[in-house]
Design a protein around this motif. Structure first.
Motif, PDB file in Angstrom:
ATOM      1  N   GLY A  40       0.762  -1.230   0.000  1.00  0.00           N
ATOM      2  CA  GLY A  40       0.000   0.000   0.000  1.00  0.00           C
ATOM      3  C   GLY A  40       0.795   1.284   0.000  1.00  0.00           C
ATOM      4  N   ALA A  41       2.110   1.221  -0.213  1.00  0.00           N
ATOM      5  CA  ALA A  41       2.872   2.462  -0.350  1.00  0.00           C
ATOM      6  C   ALA A  41       2.322   3.249  -1.541  1.00  0.00           C
ATOM      7  CB  ALA A  41       4.353   2.166  -0.555  1.00  0.00           C
ATOM      8  N   THR A  42       2.088   4.525  -1.338  1.00  0.00           N
ATOM      9  CA  THR A  42       1.472   5.317  -2.403  1.00  0.00           C
ATOM     10  C   THR A  42       2.460   5.713  -3.492  1.00  0.00           C
ATOM     11  OG1 THR A  42       1.804   7.314  -1.072  1.00  0.00           O
ATOM     12  CG2 THR A  42      -0.331   6.229  -0.918  1.00  0.00           C
ATOM     13  N   THR A  43       3.724   5.905  -3.091  1.00  0.00           N
ATOM     14  CA  THR A  43       4.781   6.248  -4.049  1.00  0.00           C
ATOM     15  C   THR A  43       6.016   5.446  -3.695  1.00  0.00           C
ATOM     16  OG1 THR A  43       3.959   8.517  -4.217  1.00  0.00           O
ATOM     17  CG2 THR A  43       6.165   8.078  -5.079  1.00  0.00           C
ATOM     18  N   VAL A  44       6.579   4.731  -4.671  1.00  0.00           N
ATOM     19  CA  VAL A  44       7.817   3.980  -4.474  1.00  0.00           C
ATOM     20  C   VAL A  44       8.814   4.424  -5.543  1.00  0.00           C
ATOM     21  CG1 VAL A  44       8.943   1.723  -4.438  1.00  0.00           C
ATOM     22  CG2 VAL A  44       6.641   1.986  -3.466  1.00  0.00           C
ATOM     23  N   TYR A  45       9.881   5.073  -5.109  1.00  0.00           N
ATOM     24  CA  TYR A  45      10.975   5.428  -6.005  1.00  0.00           C
ATOM     25  C   TYR A  45      11.914   4.224  -6.094  1.00  0.00           C
ATOM     26  CZ  TYR A  45       9.531  10.310  -5.781  1.00  0.00           C
ATOM     27  OH  TYR A  45       8.823  11.489  -5.871  1.00  0.00           O
ATOM     28  N   ALA A  46      12.028   3.661  -7.284  1.00  0.00           N
ATOM     29  CA  ALA A  46      12.933   2.540  -7.533  1.00  0.00           C
ATOM     30  C   ALA A  46      14.166   3.103  -8.220  1.00  0.00           C
ATOM     31  CB  ALA A  46      12.259   1.492  -8.408  1.00  0.00           C
ATOM     32  N   THR A  47      15.309   3.046  -7.551  1.00  0.00           N
ATOM     33  CA  THR A  47      16.484   3.743  -8.059  1.00  0.00           C
ATOM     34  C   THR A  47      17.561   2.770  -8.532  1.00  0.00           C
ATOM     35  OG1 THR A  47      17.793   3.906  -6.013  1.00  0.00           O
ATOM     36  CG2 THR A  47      15.992   5.489  -6.300  1.00  0.00           C
ATOM     37  N   ALA A  48      18.365   3.259  -9.457  1.00  0.00           N
ATOM     38  CA  ALA A  48      19.507   2.505  -9.973  1.00  0.00           C
ATOM     39  C   ALA A  48      20.391   3.465 -10.744  1.00  0.00           C
ATOM     40  CB  ALA A  48      19.042   1.375 -10.893  1.00  0.00           C
ATOM     41  N   ARG A  49      21.625   3.045 -11.001  1.00  0.00           N
ATOM     42  CA  ARG A  49      22.486   3.860 -11.862  1.00  0.00           C
ATOM     43  C   ARG A  49      21.853   4.047 -13.232  1.00  0.00           C
ATOM     44  NH1 ARG A  49      26.898   0.682  -9.493  1.00  0.00           N
ATOM     45  NH2 ARG A  49      28.311   2.049  -8.323  1.00  0.00           N
ATOM     46  N   ARG A  50      21.222   2.974 -13.723  1.00  0.00           N
ATOM     47  CA  ARG A  50      20.555   3.010 -15.029  1.00  0.00           C
ATOM     48  C   ARG A  50      19.057   2.799 -14.815  1.00  0.00           C
ATOM     49  NH1 ARG A  50      23.379   1.316 -19.566  1.00  0.00           N
ATOM     50  NH2 ARG A  50      21.390   1.693 -20.621  1.00  0.00           N
ATOM     51  N   PRO A  51      18.282   3.863 -14.612  1.00  0.00           N
ATOM     52  CA  PRO A  51      16.854   3.683 -14.352  1.00  0.00           C
ATOM     53  C   PRO A  51      16.103   3.045 -15.508  1.00  0.00           C
ATOM     54  CG  PRO A  51      17.392   6.006 -14.655  1.00  0.00           C
ATOM     55  CD  PRO A  51      18.693   5.271 -14.564  1.00  0.00           C
ATOM     56  N   ASP A  52      16.676   3.091 -16.737  1.00  0.00           N
ATOM     57  CA  ASP A  52      16.030   2.435 -17.868  1.00  0.00           C
ATOM     58  C   ASP A  52      16.047   0.918 -17.725  1.00  0.00           C
ATOM     59  OD1 ASP A  52      18.901   3.093 -18.282  1.00  0.00           O
ATOM     60  OD2 ASP A  52      18.683   1.870 -20.088  1.00  0.00           O
ATOM     61  N   HIS A  53      16.839   0.386 -16.761  1.00  0.00           N
ATOM     62  CA  HIS A  53      16.868  -1.051 -16.506  1.00  0.00           C
ATOM     63  C   HIS A  53      15.810  -1.479 -15.499  1.00  0.00           C
ATOM     64  CE1 HIS A  53      21.326  -1.634 -17.907  1.00  0.00           C
ATOM     65  NE2 HIS A  53      20.531  -1.185 -18.863  1.00  0.00           N
ATOM     66  N   ILE A  54      15.048  -0.544 -14.982  1.00  0.00           N
ATOM     67  CA  ILE A  54      14.011  -0.854 -13.999  1.00  0.00           C
ATOM     68  C   ILE A  54      12.706  -1.149 -14.720  1.00  0.00           C
ATOM     69  CG2 ILE A  54      12.604   0.090 -12.112  1.00  0.00           C
ATOM     70  CD1 ILE A  54      15.112   1.746 -11.335  1.00  0.00           C
ATOM     71  N   ASN A  55      12.161  -2.324 -14.458  1.00  0.00           N
ATOM     72  CA  ASN A  55      10.911  -2.746 -15.106  1.00  0.00           C
ATOM     73  C   ASN A  55       9.959  -3.254 -14.026  1.00  0.00           C
ATOM     74  OD1 ASN A  55       8.953  -3.524 -16.936  1.00  0.00           O
ATOM     75  ND2 ASN A  55       9.957  -5.479 -17.423  1.00  0.00           N
ATOM     76  N   ILE A  56       9.383  -2.325 -13.283  1.00  0.00           N
ATOM     77  CA  ILE A  56       8.479  -2.658 -12.186  1.00  0.00           C
ATOM     78  C   ILE A  56       7.236  -1.780 -12.338  1.00  0.00           C
ATOM     79  CG2 ILE A  56       8.209  -2.890  -9.688  1.00  0.00           C
ATOM     80  CD1 ILE A  56      11.291  -2.686  -9.480  1.00  0.00           C
ATOM     81  N   PRO A  57       6.115  -2.347 -12.743  1.00  0.00           N
ATOM     82  CA  PRO A  57       4.905  -1.537 -12.909  1.00  0.00           C
ATOM     83  C   PRO A  57       4.518  -0.819 -11.615  1.00  0.00           C
ATOM     84  CG  PRO A  57       4.607  -3.715 -13.882  1.00  0.00           C
ATOM     85  CD  PRO A  57       5.897  -3.761 -13.112  1.00  0.00           C
ATOM     86  N   GLY A  58       4.224   0.462 -11.741  1.00  0.00           N
ATOM     87  CA  GLY A  58       3.720   1.217 -10.607  1.00  0.00           C
ATOM     88  C   GLY A  58       4.741   2.034  -9.853  1.00  0.00           C
ATOM     89  N   VAL A  59       6.065   1.794 -10.079  1.00  0.00           N
ATOM     90  CA  VAL A  59       7.089   2.554  -9.363  1.00  0.00           C
ATOM     91  C   VAL A  59       7.453   3.807 -10.145  1.00  0.00           C
ATOM     92  CG1 VAL A  59       8.046   0.434  -8.344  1.00  0.00           C
ATOM     93  CG2 VAL A  59       9.103   1.428 -10.410  1.00  0.00           C
ATOM     94  N   VAL A  60       8.192   4.687  -9.475  1.00  0.00           N
ATOM     95  CA  VAL A  60       8.777   5.853 -10.129  1.00  0.00           C
ATOM     96  C   VAL A  60      10.269   5.570 -10.307  1.00  0.00           C
ATOM     97  CG1 VAL A  60       9.220   8.324 -10.002  1.00  0.00           C
ATOM     98  CG2 VAL A  60       7.116   7.381  -9.000  1.00  0.00           C
ATOM     99  N   PRO A  61      10.738   5.261 -11.522  1.00  0.00           N
ATOM    100  CA  PRO A  61      12.168   5.028 -11.726  1.00  0.00           C
ATOM    101  C   PRO A  61      12.949   6.324 -11.505  1.00  0.00           C
ATOM    102  CG  PRO A  61      10.873   4.196 -13.580  1.00  0.00           C
ATOM    103  CD  PRO A  61       9.970   5.078 -12.753  1.00  0.00           C
ATOM    104  N   LEU A  62      14.104   6.194 -10.855  1.00  0.00           N
ATOM    105  CA  LEU A  62      14.891   7.385 -10.534  1.00  0.00           C
ATOM    106  C   LEU A  62      16.370   7.054 -10.613  1.00  0.00           C
ATOM    107  CD1 LEU A  62      14.860  10.355  -9.464  1.00  0.00           C
ATOM    108  CD2 LEU A  62      14.918   9.386  -7.152  1.00  0.00           C
ATOM    109  N   GLN A  63      17.131   7.904 -11.278  1.00  0.00           N
ATOM    110  CA  GLN A  63      18.576   7.704 -11.365  1.00  0.00           C
ATOM    111  C   GLN A  63      19.227   7.998 -10.020  1.00  0.00           C
ATOM    112  OE1 GLN A  63      21.590   9.590 -11.278  1.00  0.00           O
ATOM    113  NE2 GLN A  63      22.795   7.883 -12.058  1.00  0.00           N
TER     114      GLN A  63
END
Length: 236
Positions: free
Chosen positions: A29-52
Motif C-alpha cells: 500500500g505504499a502510495t509512491t515507491v521510487y525505484a532507483t539505480a544507476r541506469r533507471p532504464d533497466h528498472i521494469n516494475i509496474p507502478g514505481v517511479v524510476p529514478l537515477q
C-alpha cells in the motif's frame, strides 16, 4: 511504522532484493515507491517511479534527494561484492566495496535523514558483518561489518527525530551476488517479506535465515572454536 500510505525509496532496485522490495512496498500500500539505480532504464516494475541514483556519486545523491523531497521509508539495499582479499595485489576493489557498501549507504542516509522524521530506514547488511569464511570475501565482509556499525550509530543519532533504523541480515538469497554458489537459497520475496514484517513490527534487526542466526548466536564463543565449526555446525 505502517507501510500503507507511505512514500518510499529503494536503492539498487533494478534486480534481486531491491526489485523485490519495490514490488512488496507497492503491494503493502505504499502510495509512491521510487525505484532507483544507476541506469533507471533497466528498472521494469509496474507502478514505481524510476529514478537515477548512483550511491557513490554525491551529485547524484543530492539530485535524487531534491527530487524526492519528504520521505517515509528509505531502503538502503544497493551493494557490491568483488571477491577482493584484503592482502591481494591491489586494494582497488576493497576500496570500491567500501565506497558502495559503507560510504554510499552513509551518504544516502545523510542526504535523506532530515526528510525522514517519524519514518524508517532499513539497511541490508549481511551475515558476513560478523564473520569471514574465505579470503575472497574479506573485503566485502569488512565493508559490511562497517555498515552494521553505521546502522547502529545512525539509529542513536536519529532517535530524537523518531526515525526507526532497522538492519536486515542474511546469508543466502537467490540473487546475482550468490549465483555462483550451488546451495539452497531463499527466494528474494521471502527475505523481503520477513524484512518488511520486521520493519512494521518496529524490530531493530531482522535475521532472515538459519545460517545468519547461527553466526550471530556464536559471536560470544572462542574464535578458534567459532571458525573451526563454520563449515559444519553453522551451515550444516
Amino acid at each position: 511504522m505502517q507501510i500503507n500510505g507511505t512514500k518510499a525509496l529503494v536503492t539498487g532496485a533494478n534486480r534481486g532484493l531491491g526489485k523485490a522490495f519495490a514490488e512488496a512496498l507497492l503491494a503493502r500500500g505504499a502510495t509512491t515507491v521510487y525505484a532507483t539505480a544507476r541506469r533507471p532504464d533497466h528498472i521494469n516494475i509496474p507502478g514505481v517511479v524510476p529514478l537515477q541514483l548512483d550511491i557513490t556519486d554525491p551529485t547524484s545523491i543530492e539530485a535524487a534527494a531534491t527530487e524526492v523531497g519528504e520521505l517515509d521509508i528509505l531502503i538502503n539495499n544497493a551493494g557490491i561484492s568483488t571477491d577482493a582479499p584484503l592482502l591481494g595485489p591491489s586494494t582497488e576493489n576493497v576500496r570500491r566495496e567500501f565506497e558502495t557498501n559503507f560510504w554510499g549507504t552513509l551518504n544516502v542516509t545523510r542526504a535523506f535523514a532530515p526528510r525522514l522524521a517519524g519514518g524508517a530506514i532499513l539497511n541490508v547488511i549481511s551475515a558476513l558483518s560478523w564473520y569471514t569464511f574465505a579470503p575472497a570475501s574479506n573485503g566485502y565482509a569488512a565493508s559490511k561489518a562497517a555498515e552494521w556499525s553505521l546502522t547502529n550509530g545512525v539509529r542513536l543519532e536519529l532517535a530524537d527525530q523518531k526515525t526507526q533504523v532497522t538492519a536486515l541480515a542474511l546469508a543466502i538469497a537467490d540473487t546475482d551476488m550468490m549465483a555462483a554458489y550451488d546451495i539452497p537459497k531463499l527466494p528474494p520475496h521471502e527475505v523481503v517479506t520477513m524484512a518488511l514484517d520486521g520493519l512494521e513490527a518496529g524490530k531493530l534487526e531482522v535475521i532472515a535465515d538459519g545460517p545468519t542466526a547461527n553466526v550471530k548466536a556464536s559471536l560470544s564463543r572462542d574464535p578458534a572454536l567459532f571458525y573451526a565449526d563454520i563449515a559444519t555446525s553453522l551451515f550444516g
